[in-house]
Each structure stands twice: as C-alpha cells, then as structure tokens.
Design an enzyme around this catalytic site. Sequence first.
Site, PDB file in Angstrom:
ATOM      1  N   LEU A   1       0.813  -1.204   0.000  1.00 20.90           N
ATOM      2  CA  LEU A   1       0.000   0.000   0.000  1.00 20.90           C
ATOM      3  C   LEU A   1       0.858   1.271   0.000  1.00 20.90           C
ATOM      4  CD1 LEU A   1      -3.027   0.090  -0.140  1.00 20.90           C
ATOM      5  CD2 LEU A   1      -3.085   0.599   2.303  1.00 20.90           C
ATOM      6  N   CYS A   2       2.015   1.216   0.718  1.00 23.94           N
ATOM      7  CA  CYS A   2       2.842   2.422   0.793  1.00 23.94           C
ATOM      8  C   CYS A   2       3.442   2.766  -0.575  1.00 23.94           C
ATOM      9  CB  CYS A   2       3.923   2.268   1.859  1.00 23.94           C
ATOM     10  SG  CYS A   2       5.010   0.890   1.583  1.00 23.94           S
ATOM     11  N   THR A   3       3.756   1.738  -1.367  1.00 30.63           N
ATOM     12  CA  THR A   3       4.262   1.999  -2.719  1.00 30.63           C
ATOM     13  C   THR A   3       3.179   2.666  -3.555  1.00 30.63           C
ATOM     14  OG1 THR A   3       5.711   0.073  -2.609  1.00 30.63           O
ATOM     15  CG2 THR A   3       5.208   0.915  -4.803  1.00 30.63           C
TER      16      THR A   3
END
Lengths: 530, 423
Positions: free
Chosen positions: B205-207
């Site tokens: 999700l952070c990417t």
Amino acid sequence: MDAKTQKYDRQLRLWGSSGQEALESAHILLINASAVGCEILKNLILPGIGQFTIVDPGTVSQNDIGSNFFLDFDSLGKQRAERAYELLGELNEDVKGNWAAKDIHSILKEDPGYLAQFSTVIATDITRETAEKLAALCWVGGQDANNRNPAGKKNITFVWVKTVGLFGAARIAVPEHTIVETHPDNVADLRIDTPFPELSAFAQSFDFDTEDSLEFGHIPYVAILLNYMDKWKQTHNGKIPSTYAEKNELKANIRAGMRSVDDENFDEAISSVLRSCQPTTIPSEIKALVNDPKCEHLNAESENFWILTRALRDYVNDHTKSDGLLPLSGTIPDMKAQTDSYVTLQSIYKTKAKQDVQEVSKVVESLLSSLGLAAGSISQQEIETFCKFSAFLKVIRYRSLEEEYHQPNTKQIDPDSVFPYYVLLRASDSFYDDHGRYPGEGENWEDDVDQLHANVGTLLQSWGIANDAVSKDLTHEICRYGNGAIHNIASLIGGVVSQEIIKLSTRQYIPMNNTFLFDGARSVSAVFAV
Amino acid sequence: MVDTQTITDHERWAGVYKLLDRTSRIHPEFEPQEEIKEFIKTCKILVIGAGGLGCEILKNLALSGFGDIHVIDMDTIDVSNLNRQFLFRRADVGKPKAVTAAAFVNKRVQGVTVTPHYCKIQDKDEDFYQEFALIICGLDSIEARRWINATLVGMRDEDNPDTLKPLIDGGTEGFKGQARVILPGITSCYECSMDMLSKPTGFPLCTIANTPRLPEHCIEWASVLEWSNKHGDRKMDTDDPKDIQWLYETALARAKQYNIQGVTYSLTQGVVKNIIPAIAATNAIVAASCCNEALKIATTCAKNLDNYMMYSGNDSVYTYTFEHQRKDDCPVCSNSSTKLDFRGDKTLEEFMDYLKEKPDIQLKRPGFAVGGKPLYLQAPKQLEEALRPNLVKPLKELFSSGDEVTITDSTLPFSLQAVVTLT
C-alpha cells in the site's frame, strides 16, 4: 476498445497486435478432415487466422462422427471436406474458409503450384509416401528463390500429424525459422559489471551517509550494487568477484552496510549479487548466429532477420560504438525506490538503449543501400525490437522428411522413453507398405504382432541399434490400438500442433524441433529432433 | 441422410472400443468386459466450469462415449470468451454458459445428455456431489478449487468405497498449464500443493500511495484508493466499460504527474480484473489430458496419471509428469496441525497480512481463535468491532508460544489448525 480487440483480448496479451496481424495473413491447408485435423483448425480459426482450406475426397462415416466434433449425425454420408468446412467456419465470422472434395494428388496433377498459396500445410491420414512427396514440395517452396509466389512468401511450413489409439505424434518441417520475439522470462540487462558513464554517475549521486532513513531505505538496489561493486574493484585490480567465496564476500559487504533489517533495497541488492557477477558477454548462441554464412552472404532477397543480424555483427565488432557488447535492452525490473530516482534510472537505461538502436540503424541503412534496397525498408520499430531481444534471437533449421527417412537421428534409444513409439510408427509404415493396411486394424489383431515386431527389428538393424530397444509388449500395444482414432488424443495433439503453428505464424515464442510424441497410456511426452 | 437405427456403437466408437475389447501387455491388470462400455454410457460425470476448459471437457467427454454429463457454472458469456469457448457464438453473449454449452453438445452429439446447473458450486450440497462417479474441474479460481477439493476430501468415508470421488483438475495460463488426478485421501490433494502457486500479485500500500514506479502502481492507486474517495460506497463494476474508463483516466493522470509511462486501457482492465491470457490451443491440451485420465479411470483400460502433469509451450513443447507428494500437515487431508513461526512482537494484523500472502495459505478474510476464544472475526459486524483492538496488539499478548490457533476464512469450507511458535 474496438470489437476485434475485445474478442481477441485474452490472446493479444500474449502475442500483441503484430502477432495478430501475422496470424491474420496465414492461410492454412488441411489435408483430410480427420478428428485431429479438425481440432487443429478449430484452435486456429478461433484466434483468427486469415484463411483455411480443407481438401478431403472422403465421405462422413460413423467412426468420423464418433471421434470428430465437427462432423455430426446429419453429416453421415456427405462430403467430409464440405461438412467440416461448414461446422468449423461457424467458429469465427472473420475467417475465410474453402474446401475441395478431392484427393490432394489429383489437385496437384491439375495444378502443380497449388501449395504455393498456403503458409502452412497440415497433412493427416496420409501414407508415408504421400507425406514425403508433400513435404518435399513445401520444402522447395521454402528455399528456392526462383520458386516464390508473387506475394513473396518464402516458407511453407509442413506439418505431419498422426494419432493411433492412446498415442499421437506431430512433425514440423521447414528449412529455416527465425525468431526475434522469443519471449524470454527476463530481458533485464543491468551492466553492473561494466557500467556506462551515465550509469556510474547515477550511482555516485546517492549519499550513502545520509541521516534520513527513508531516503536511505529507498536507494535503488542498482545504485547499491554499483557502489559496492566499484569499491570491490578498487581493491581487486579492477576485477569483479568471480569465485563463490568472493561473491559471498561482496554479499557480506553489502549486508554490513544495512542500517536495519527493514532495508529491503539492500535485500534486493544482495539477492542480485550472483546474477550481477556474471560478466556481460555475448551469449554463445548469438556468437554462432553472427558468424552464420547467411550473415556473410547477404543479397537483396535476404530476410530482414539476416540483414539485421549482420548489422548486429558489424555493430558489435565496432568496439568504439558498442564496447563489444550487444545493444542494451533498456528494460529494468521494479525495485524499492522513490519515484523520481526510479524514473531517472529507467530513462538512463532507455536513453542508452536508444543510442544503441541509432548506431545499429546506421549500419542497417548502409547495408540496405549496398544491397540496392530502399532506405527505411526495415522499419525503425523492427530494428528497435530486434535490438531489445538481441541476446535471445533464435534460428531453427529443421531436418527434412527425406533426411529423416533416409537416416533418423537415433544413436541410442532409451526403452523407457517415448521414443520406442517413434520406431513403432515407422515400423507401422513398413507394415502398411507390405499389407496395404495398418497393424491391428482387423478382428484378428494379435496376429499382426509378430509381423510388426519383425518390421521393428529390420528398422533397428538398419539404424545400427540393438533389437531389444523396443519391447514386444509395446508392439502388442500398438496392435491393440489398431490405428483407431480416439478423440481425447486427437484433441491433445491438435492443441499442441495448433500452438506450434501459432508460434510459427506469429514468429513469436519458440516452436519445437522437430517431432512431438505423446504416450497417453503413461501421460508422458517428449520432443526429438529425428 | 442415414437412419438412426443404422448407427452402431461398435462402428461409431471403434477407436475407444478397440481399447476396451482388447487386452494389453503393458497393462495386464485390464480385463475387457462388456459392462465397462455400459458403465461409461450410464455413469454420471460432473464438469465444473463451462469456460475455456469446460467447453473442451464437455466435447471430449461426449466423444469418449460418456452418456450422462452434468455441468455447473455461475457465469454468463462475455464477448472476450469467443476466441476460445467454441460452444458459444456472438448471439449468445449474456446467456448462461452452462445452459448454452449443454444445449450445444446435446444437439451436436447424438445420444448424450448434458444437464446444466446455472449456479455456484457452493449452492450444491454433499448429496449432489455424492451422485457422481468422478468430477472434472476446468476453473480459473483458486478459491473454487479449494472449496471443491476440501468438500470431496471431507465426503470420503474410508469404509465406503462409493464415497471416493476422483477429482481431475486442469488449469491454464497462456501457453502453459497442468492436469492432475486427485484421489481424495489417497493422493496429494489441491491444498497439499498450494505452495506451488505463485505469490498472489499485490503491491504494498505504501508503494501505491507514496512511491509509484510502474503503470500498475498507478492503476492500483486509482482502483484501491481513489475509487472510494470519489465514488463513496458505490461498488466498482469491472465489467462496466464506464468504470474501467474512469480508472484508466485516473491512473493515466497520476502516471503523468509522476512521469510514469505505460498506462493503457488494456493494462488497466488486465490489472483490475486480474486477467489471465488464454487461448484455445492450451485449453485443448489440458482438457484433453484431463479427459484422457477420466476415460482411463472410468474404464481401467490403462493406468491413470499418478498424479501431476505440467505442460509448457513457451519454448518448444515440454511436459513433466511426476507424483506430487502429500503434505504431512495439509490442513485438508491430514490430521496434524500446521506449524508456523512468527515474531511475538509483531501485531495480529501483521500476522494476518503474512497469512494472506503466504502461498500455501492465501487467505482473503481470515478470523482467529485460540482455545475456542475468538481473537478476531470478520463478521458479524458487532463482534468485529469489539475484537478490532486486538489487531494492533502484539501476538505475545494474545496467546502463548506453542498454542494452537484456529484460523477460519469464509471462503473456505475448512479451518486451519496452526501451532504458532512465537520467536
């Protein structure tokens, strides 16, 4: 998205619009509407070949409707060619079909150049004698420059197919097949061992002593590798690690640079060490290719593939331009990185790849002009694709049926392999020559076992192979099958053959060389270059 | 036109009947009997899936002489099916696959009865599955395969041979595929081989949120994050071209902002629908192999596959036939519990994410309990809310190392018993 793209979506994801275009220019001839023949056509009509033609003098029998999905109850007694054409034609409104209720021999007698209109000829339910004759005709169409048809078609691929009970076989013959888009698993070519100046500069732009842990955790692994590789070289006379111990040492150096176990970018670097310590060189298969006589002796009739391969050779030999390396593929894998640095790195590789393409293009243009061919007659797109996949080019030269029948490539036979079935197939042809029927076709099928096994012995002896290479139990099994058509086997072999014809027609992926054998009793298969 | 009466089984099925009438020296156990021919005409066979593989399987079974075939599929026909699902025509788009496929085969192959079931496999109970002599799957869903596999393994009663339902499973992707024979409780089952599947493709999700690099990251951003921001509770319909067009444009705008190239309509559709490339040729190969095994199992005319055949056609033609071994701690076909190691200072949520991705577990919406006491459950809503605080607690606060944790998932008909060692 247009209607055609929607319909073909699931296959365009494999071979793209260029592959589809090639497929749509294919015209496939099927000799005899057998179960396996119709299964092959089904799998080619669905994805949209240009045209198909069925030639078959027979009428529909009860056994036909019991084994062939494209001949139904209403077809009994009618022309096989016409009915198969009708029921197969329904599968795709964009494919044109033709049929002739004639024997291929009589067609060829009337029109000796009949085969020239086809890209592929599939022959089923024919004798060895007919197969050899048709294969020879296709082979000449493929090789003799004077014999080309006006469309400039160079090759007619010949495919011979047979199923017997639970066993099936297919054979491809075409003088030469060249492939650029072989679809390798990974085309990344990172040049960690020999970075070009822009790449080195990129690696040096990172501050490994930065305080910011977010930034540190996002240094692209390519930069990490280059950095540690550079340090290594400085202490090892400019050499990269070569032994197992040295590679492990480099890994340990990188690991020591990690600040936390969460630095995935360092993990990525460590797991790429082994691959990156492989010196960037030209693969031996490509070296052989650029030294091929076809490269040396170009003429105006040469295939684009050979002109491009020659250009590749000249480019590689010009070390000032290429450092003696192949053009860069320009593709990089995904890696932990900030968007900006990833996009920058990507464009560094892409720019270098473009430069390489430009250099190759210059060679191509001068070759074209020296051959008296129009400038730009090999498109920029084609040159780009060629350069991108230049490490994975492939040429397959098939043996002709004539060569095979004269002396198959059979030095040794593993009795547990599928190969004994090949011997039995050939022995069945000898049996047919003697008796006018295939072994086991009649009620007293076991009476044929001794005779067929004698044919096996004669063949093996002529090839200089020990007699016990084929067990008599297997000979018995072939007689049990009695040349019967079983739909599952027809469908399986039909699937394999259509897949191969798609690969040959699109010039993508790598087709088999040259004979596929499937043993449905043991569910095993093998490919042999007989 | 020939009269129906003049058709004889002996002539029509000549190829198959040679196999059934004649002895074999490579398979001496086989004894030809007239009853075998009668059996294939009358036994009930179930085909799961009427898609690319299903169409082939129905054709193959009908032309193997099987007379009583059932097919179950919950899908309707889409235009993108027409490049391989040869029992369907353009005019059939929108109709149920099972019904259309059954009608086609019934019309084409005289004497066969194909019965359609237009529903989910989960809508049928054990009594339904009990009726069949064997079951062939041509599915593209891991979830459905796990369900039918666990159901059939669960149905087997060692003291009653009739409860053993051979399961033949086929699958394809592009030029590759596999066929396998599962004898529930005897050979390795589908669950035993979960670790052979590649990791489900998902991006952190952070990417997606912070550091997009690939066109796929931009598409995921549009579908996972931006969709709910802009459309609230309205569910995305990936079959609706309008929704795909919105996702495409949104992803494209983000890609432009980040200088990322390669977002196309086709890629957008591929990512959000998780499209697997598919062609008729590969389906034909795998389906034919499955049906060859079905005929061998039903007639014993040759040894059946034991138990796995892999096929690859990218580079030459290659098959690999081998015996896949049973997994000692298979949650479906063994009695022992799975062993897992996990850091005790990591949270239950991190443990959950790990299990979602672990190839041999692959859960969608897991729930957890220890000693009958729930730690986290996805439903009912009230319970979920009450247990939600546990998600952020470290595992060592929730249970002790070596405890047996019961893991459930609404998509699976079994629960996983895992002895978790906290490290």
